[in-house]
Design a protein around this motif. Sequence first.
Motif, PDB file in Angstrom:
ATOM      1  N   VAL A   1       0.843  -1.209   0.000  1.00 61.54           N
ATOM      2  CA  VAL A   1       0.000   0.000   0.000  1.00 61.54           C
ATOM      3  C   VAL A   1       0.872   1.251   0.000  1.00 61.54           C
ATOM      4  N   ILE A   2       1.921   1.246   0.837  1.00 62.58           N
ATOM      5  CA  ILE A   2       2.832   2.394   0.905  1.00 62.58           C
ATOM      6  C   ILE A   2       3.517   2.610  -0.446  1.00 62.58           C
TER       7      ILE A   2
ATOM      8  N   TYR B   1       2.049  11.438 -10.359  1.00 61.37           N
ATOM      9  CA  TYR B   1       1.398  12.751 -10.228  1.00 61.37           C
ATOM     10  C   TYR B   1       2.435  13.865 -10.271  1.00 61.37           C
TER      11      TYR B   1
ATOM     12  N   ASN C   1       2.806  -3.338  -7.505  1.00 64.03           N
ATOM     13  CA  ASN C   1       2.194  -3.375  -6.178  1.00 64.03           C
ATOM     14  C   ASN C   1       0.685  -3.564  -6.233  1.00 64.03           C
ATOM     15  N   SER C   2       0.044  -3.142  -7.314  1.00 65.90           N
ATOM     16  CA  SER C   2      -1.379  -3.448  -7.486  1.00 65.90           C
ATOM     17  C   SER C   2      -1.573  -4.959  -7.569  1.00 65.90           C
TER      18      SER C   2
ATOM     19  N   ILE D   1       3.364   1.171  -9.625  1.00 63.20           N
ATOM     20  CA  ILE D   1       1.912   0.989  -9.497  1.00 63.20           C
ATOM     21  C   ILE D   1       1.498  -0.392  -9.990  1.00 63.20           C
TER      22      ILE D   1
ATOM     23  N   PHE E   1       1.841   6.287  -7.231  1.00 64.67           N
ATOM     24  CA  PHE E   1       0.896   7.296  -7.708  1.00 64.67           C
ATOM     25  C   PHE E   1       1.443   8.706  -7.502  1.00 64.67           C
ATOM     26  N   TYR E   2       2.111   8.896  -6.371  1.00 63.58           N
ATOM     27  CA  TYR E   2       2.671  10.205  -6.047  1.00 63.58           C
ATOM     28  C   TYR E   2       3.761  10.593  -7.039  1.00 63.58           C
TER      29      TYR E   2
ATOM     30  N   LEU F   1       2.541   1.502  -3.398  1.00 62.86           N
ATOM     31  CA  LEU F   1       1.546   1.877  -4.408  1.00 62.86           C
ATOM     32  C   LEU F   1       1.229   3.367  -4.307  1.00 62.86           C
ATOM     33  N   SER F   2       1.067   3.853  -3.083  1.00 63.67           N
ATOM     34  CA  SER F   2       0.799   5.281  -2.879  1.00 63.67           C
ATOM     35  C   SER F   2       1.953   6.131  -3.396  1.00 63.67           C
ATOM     36  N   LEU F   3       3.177   5.672  -3.117  1.00 64.39           N
ATOM     37  CA  LEU F   3       4.343   6.404  -3.595  1.00 64.39           C
ATOM     38  C   LEU F   3       4.417   6.377  -5.120  1.00 64.39           C
TER      39      LEU F   3
END
Length: 300
Positions: A105-106, A116, A245-246, A242, A112-113, A108-110
């Motif tokens: 999750v961490i 972005y 980790n997805s 992404i 996306f970050y 995956l969030s990174l």
Amino acid sequence: MRKLIVLGVVGLIAQLIDGSLGMGYGVTSSTLLLAVGVAPAAASAAVHFSELGTSLVSGVSHHKFGNVDWRTVSILAVPGFVGAFAGATLLSNLDAAVAKPLVAVILLSLGFYVVYRFLRLGGARPSFKGRPSAAFLAPMGLVAGTLDAVGGGGWGPVGTTSLLSSGRLEPRKVVGSIGASEFVVAVGASLGFLVGLGSAGINWGFAVALLAGGVIAAPIAAWLVRHLAPRVLGTAAGGLIILTNSKTLLETAGVPGVGVAVTAAVIVVLWVSAIVWAVKQERLSRAAARDEPELETAAA
């Protein structure tokens, strides 16, 4: 032996990304180690021990090219060390069944970050006024160091993005300063994993393989930081994070193979589209930059 060679190549690519963008070594390496079944704590430990060498060479190389603001490094280093040691100790004591989806999750969030950051802000031209304050740098270093150890990466995505968005340092000095301070963070995390896992719990072969590839790439990346298109490379790296980790999260949740494959296919299509868009935007930015001197000459 084949796995170690692959990891060496992973280390080389990850360090090229990290040394050029100020982020990516940890999240890229950890993501791929998790994908081949390495436990989260062992993966992060191998990455951080390899970073003892890669970050040192990277820091020296960035210093040689004038990319480091040592005041920023001196303020970031201590809280980064403390956060990394605490994060490594925490991860070492988490059950693997809990740690794997948490770390995914961490990461995956990174991912996306990162995407972005380089799609949304890649074309921005900030002005640089003053220098970042200690009140800004110290808590940022603590949070980034903790996240870096727990997630296997995070120092770059949090630190580089925060410093860039502050508008206090020019991009090449942001990348160089984050790279130079990462050595101290790697020391903190490595000590934490030694305390939490013991030397027997660390795969030294993985660490050495990543180190070998990273050390080769570090001086090249320090030179390339002025020449590569960060928007394109950052988008490509974020998409890989992404995608991988997805897949890990879906499999952990028990989603059938067909569902995982369909989701992966959708992500790949979006990923390729994002890279194409980033390339297009980069070409437009370069064309605009070439036109500006001509307009100024005509006006004169």
